[in-house]
Design a protein around this motif. Structure first.
Motif, PDB file in Angstrom:
ATOM      1  N   GLU A 196       0.801  -1.220   0.000  1.00  0.00           N
ATOM      2  CA  GLU A 196       0.000   0.000   0.000  1.00  0.00           C
ATOM      3  C   GLU A 196       0.840   1.279   0.000  1.00  0.00           C
ATOM      4  OE1 GLU A 196      -2.484  -0.608   3.413  1.00  0.00           O
ATOM      5  OE2 GLU A 196      -3.729  -2.094   2.388  1.00  0.00           O
ATOM      6  N   VAL A 197       2.156   1.154   0.105  1.00  0.00           N
ATOM      7  CA  VAL A 197       3.035   2.324   0.147  1.00  0.00           C
ATOM      8  C   VAL A 197       2.812   3.258  -1.043  1.00  0.00           C
ATOM      9  CG1 VAL A 197       5.473   3.041  -0.060  1.00  0.00           C
ATOM     10  CG2 VAL A 197       4.804   1.368   1.670  1.00  0.00           C
ATOM     11  N   PRO A 198       2.674   2.767  -2.277  1.00  0.00           N
ATOM     12  CA  PRO A 198       2.481   3.692  -3.402  1.00  0.00           C
ATOM     13  C   PRO A 198       1.224   4.553  -3.302  1.00  0.00           C
ATOM     14  CG  PRO A 198       3.127   1.529  -4.202  1.00  0.00           C
ATOM     15  CD  PRO A 198       2.837   1.379  -2.735  1.00  0.00           C
ATOM     16  N   ARG A 199       0.269   4.171  -2.476  1.00  0.00           N
ATOM     17  CA  ARG A 199      -0.979   4.933  -2.337  1.00  0.00           C
ATOM     18  C   ARG A 199      -0.843   6.105  -1.368  1.00  0.00           C
ATOM     19  NH1 ARG A 199      -4.502  -0.336  -1.290  1.00  0.00           N
ATOM     20  NH2 ARG A 199      -4.045  -1.366  -3.243  1.00  0.00           N
ATOM     21  N   HIS A 200       0.257   6.174  -0.635  1.00  0.00           N
ATOM     22  CA  HIS A 200       0.442   7.218   0.367  1.00  0.00           C
ATOM     23  C   HIS A 200       1.219   8.404  -0.201  1.00  0.00           C
ATOM     24  CE1 HIS A 200      -0.992   4.936   3.849  1.00  0.00           C
ATOM     25  NE2 HIS A 200      -0.457   3.887   3.270  1.00  0.00           N
ATOM     26  N   VAL A 201       0.989   9.575   0.382  1.00  0.00           N
ATOM     27  CA  VAL A 201       1.835  10.725   0.087  1.00  0.00           C
ATOM     28  C   VAL A 201       3.192  10.390   0.676  1.00  0.00           C
ATOM     29  CG1 VAL A 201       2.230  13.170   0.563  1.00  0.00           C
ATOM     30  CG2 VAL A 201      -0.098  12.321   0.140  1.00  0.00           C
ATOM     31  N   ARG A 202       4.237  10.531  -0.122  1.00  0.00           N
ATOM     32  CA  ARG A 202       5.550  10.060   0.280  1.00  0.00           C
ATOM     33  C   ARG A 202       6.534  11.192   0.485  1.00  0.00           C
ATOM     34  NH1 ARG A 202       7.602   5.481  -2.247  1.00  0.00           N
ATOM     35  NH2 ARG A 202       9.511   6.093  -1.189  1.00  0.00           N
ATOM     36  N   ASP A 203       7.450  10.959   1.381  1.00  0.00           N
ATOM     37  CA  ASP A 203       8.605  11.827   1.556  1.00  0.00           C
ATOM     38  C   ASP A 203       9.443  11.688   0.279  1.00  0.00           C
ATOM     39  OD1 ASP A 203      10.867  13.165   2.402  1.00  0.00           O
ATOM     40  OD2 ASP A 203      11.466  11.654   3.864  1.00  0.00           O
ATOM     41  N   PRO A 204       9.752  12.794  -0.407  1.00  0.00           N
ATOM     42  CA  PRO A 204      10.486  12.699  -1.673  1.00  0.00           C
ATOM     43  C   PRO A 204      11.990  12.440  -1.494  1.00  0.00           C
ATOM     44  CG  PRO A 204      10.095  14.981  -1.153  1.00  0.00           C
ATOM     45  CD  PRO A 204       9.390  14.173  -0.088  1.00  0.00           C
ATOM     46  N   ALA A 205      12.468  12.432  -0.269  1.00  0.00           N
ATOM     47  CA  ALA A 205      13.903  12.269  -0.018  1.00  0.00           C
ATOM     48  C   ALA A 205      14.359  10.841  -0.306  1.00  0.00           C
ATOM     49  CB  ALA A 205      14.224  12.632   1.428  1.00  0.00           C
ATOM     50  N   LYS A 206      15.607  10.724  -0.688  1.00  0.00           N
ATOM     51  CA  LYS A 206      16.265   9.423  -0.836  1.00  0.00           C
ATOM     52  C   LYS A 206      16.914   9.091   0.495  1.00  0.00           C
ATOM     53  CE  LYS A 206      15.567   8.724  -5.199  1.00  0.00           C
ATOM     54  NZ  LYS A 206      14.620   7.720  -5.603  1.00  0.00           N
ATOM     55  N   ARG A 207      17.007   7.816   0.809  1.00  0.00           N
ATOM     56  CA  ARG A 207      17.620   7.411   2.072  1.00  0.00           C
ATOM     57  C   ARG A 207      18.811   6.503   1.802  1.00  0.00           C
ATOM     58  NH1 ARG A 207      12.901   5.142   5.667  1.00  0.00           N
ATOM     59  NH2 ARG A 207      13.130   3.553   4.087  1.00  0.00           N
ATOM     60  N   LEU A 208      19.819   6.643   2.660  1.00  0.00           N
ATOM     61  CA  LEU A 208      21.023   5.816   2.569  1.00  0.00           C
ATOM     62  C   LEU A 208      21.300   5.219   3.937  1.00  0.00           C
ATOM     63  CD1 LEU A 208      23.525   4.837   0.984  1.00  0.00           C
ATOM     64  CD2 LEU A 208      24.693   6.880   1.830  1.00  0.00           C
ATOM     65  N   HIS A 209      21.266   3.892   4.013  1.00  0.00           N
ATOM     66  CA  HIS A 209      21.574   3.164   5.246  1.00  0.00           C
ATOM     67  C   HIS A 209      23.078   2.928   5.302  1.00  0.00           C
ATOM     68  CE1 HIS A 209      17.354   2.344   4.601  1.00  0.00           C
ATOM     69  NE2 HIS A 209      17.252   1.917   5.850  1.00  0.00           N
ATOM     70  N   VAL A 210      23.694   3.330   6.393  1.00  0.00           N
ATOM     71  CA  VAL A 210      25.126   3.086   6.606  1.00  0.00           C
ATOM     72  C   VAL A 210      25.228   2.176   7.822  1.00  0.00           C
ATOM     73  CG1 VAL A 210      27.360   4.131   7.082  1.00  0.00           C
ATOM     74  CG2 VAL A 210      25.710   5.336   5.635  1.00  0.00           C
ATOM     75  N   LEU A 211      25.805   0.995   7.616  1.00  0.00           N
ATOM     76  CA  LEU A 211      25.870  -0.013   8.672  1.00  0.00           C
ATOM     77  C   LEU A 211      27.283  -0.195   9.179  1.00  0.00           C
ATOM     78  CD1 LEU A 211      23.171  -0.624   7.189  1.00  0.00           C
ATOM     79  CD2 LEU A 211      23.599  -3.024   7.659  1.00  0.00           C
ATOM     80  N   GLY A 212      27.393  -0.386  10.487  1.00  0.00           N
ATOM     81  CA  GLY A 212      28.654  -0.823  11.062  1.00  0.00           C
ATOM     82  C   GLY A 212      28.790  -2.312  10.819  1.00  0.00           C
ATOM     83  N   PRO A 213      29.937  -2.881  11.153  1.00  0.00           N
ATOM     84  CA  PRO A 213      30.096  -4.328  10.952  1.00  0.00           C
ATOM     85  C   PRO A 213      29.141  -5.107  11.867  1.00  0.00           C
ATOM     86  CG  PRO A 213      32.191  -3.278  11.523  1.00  0.00           C
ATOM     87  CD  PRO A 213      31.127  -2.254  11.676  1.00  0.00           C
ATOM     88  N   PRO A 214      28.346  -6.008  11.294  1.00  0.00           N
ATOM     89  CA  PRO A 214      27.435  -6.797  12.121  1.00  0.00           C
ATOM     90  C   PRO A 214      28.206  -7.731  13.073  1.00  0.00           C
ATOM     91  CG  PRO A 214      26.782  -6.888   9.812  1.00  0.00           C
ATOM     92  CD  PRO A 214      28.138  -6.255   9.858  1.00  0.00           C
ATOM     93  N   ARG A 222      19.189  11.097   5.007  1.00  0.00           N
ATOM     94  CA  ARG A 222      18.071  11.489   4.152  1.00  0.00           C
ATOM     95  C   ARG A 222      18.527  12.656   3.282  1.00  0.00           C
ATOM     96  NH1 ARG A 222      14.154  15.207   5.604  1.00  0.00           N
ATOM     97  NH2 ARG A 222      12.229  14.973   4.463  1.00  0.00           N
ATOM     98  N   THR A 223      18.433  12.482   1.956  1.00  0.00           N
ATOM     99  CA  THR A 223      18.837  13.527   1.019  1.00  0.00           C
ATOM    100  C   THR A 223      17.611  14.035   0.263  1.00  0.00           C
ATOM    101  OG1 THR A 223      21.019  12.542   0.764  1.00  0.00           O
ATOM    102  CG2 THR A 223      20.336  14.110  -0.931  1.00  0.00           C
ATOM    103  N   LEU A 224      17.358  15.325   0.408  1.00  0.00           N
ATOM    104  CA  LEU A 224      16.220  15.965  -0.264  1.00  0.00           C
ATOM    105  C   LEU A 224      16.497  16.115  -1.760  1.00  0.00           C
ATOM    106  CD1 LEU A 224      15.599  18.797   2.360  1.00  0.00           C
ATOM    107  CD2 LEU A 224      14.243  16.724   2.014  1.00  0.00           C
ATOM    108  N   PRO A 225      15.461  16.299  -2.572  1.00  0.00           N
ATOM    109  CA  PRO A 225      15.666  16.524  -4.003  1.00  0.00           C
ATOM    110  C   PRO A 225      16.569  17.728  -4.284  1.00  0.00           C
ATOM    111  CG  PRO A 225      13.357  16.027  -3.588  1.00  0.00           C
ATOM    112  CD  PRO A 225      14.031  16.182  -2.241  1.00  0.00           C
TER     113      PRO A 225
END
Length: 155
Positions: free
Chosen positions: A70-88, A107-110
């Motif tokens: 259902e995510v496509p039906r919602h108003v969305r944050d236009p920002a791109k997200r980048l996950h940065v992980l430490g070593p598991p 989070r990077t805005l347009p």
């Protein structure tokens, strides 16, 4: 630690890193494919006001799949997200594994402005199936409790 155990731990580490990359690319159906059929997803945060851990989002796989569809039906944050992980940090016992991974999401805005969105830990429980490792529990334990923008997407 045996050679086999090291290989298993490495495979679990790679699995956790790949799932974050799927979220970065918003490949949500592939991300959902990383769960065991009996698995569940949860986002928690500690409430200083209540003095206990709160669950913000907790769903077993079937309901999670419906929510994500259902995510496509919602108003969305236009920002791109980048996950940065430490070593598991991984421990493997037979066909079960546990992982703890510190992470941050930027989070990077347009417009090109980037800011830190959330920080926390993945507290994962995994099971080995014929096709590899799958989440039985993918818990996102947040340190951040005040978000700049609401998200309908998993972290």
């Amino acid at each position: 630690m045996s050679y086999e155990n090291l290989v298993d731990a490495f495979e679990v580490q790679q699995f956790i890193q790949r799932t974050a990359a799927l979220l970065n690319g918003e490949k949500l159906s592939e991300w959902l494919g990383q769960f065991h059929p009996d698995g569940f997803y949860e986002i928690t945060a500690y409430s200083t006001e209540l003095g206990k851990e709160m669950s913000w989002w907790k769903q077993e796989l079937t309901l999670l799949q419906k929510t994500i569809s259902e995510v496509p039906r919602h108003v969305r944050d236009p920002a791109k997200r980048l996950h940065v992980l430490g070593p598991p940090l991984v421990s493997v016992t037979g066909d079960k594994a546990r992982g703890q991974t510190a992470f941050s999401v930027f989070r990077t805005l347009p417009t090109g402005e980037t800011s830190l969105f959330v920080v926390g830990r993945y507290l994962d429980e995994l099971v080995r199936v014929e096709s590899g490792w799958r989440f039985s529990v993918h818990r996102v334990q947040l340190e951040t409790r005040v978000l700049d923008a609401f998200t309908h997407l998993p972290l």
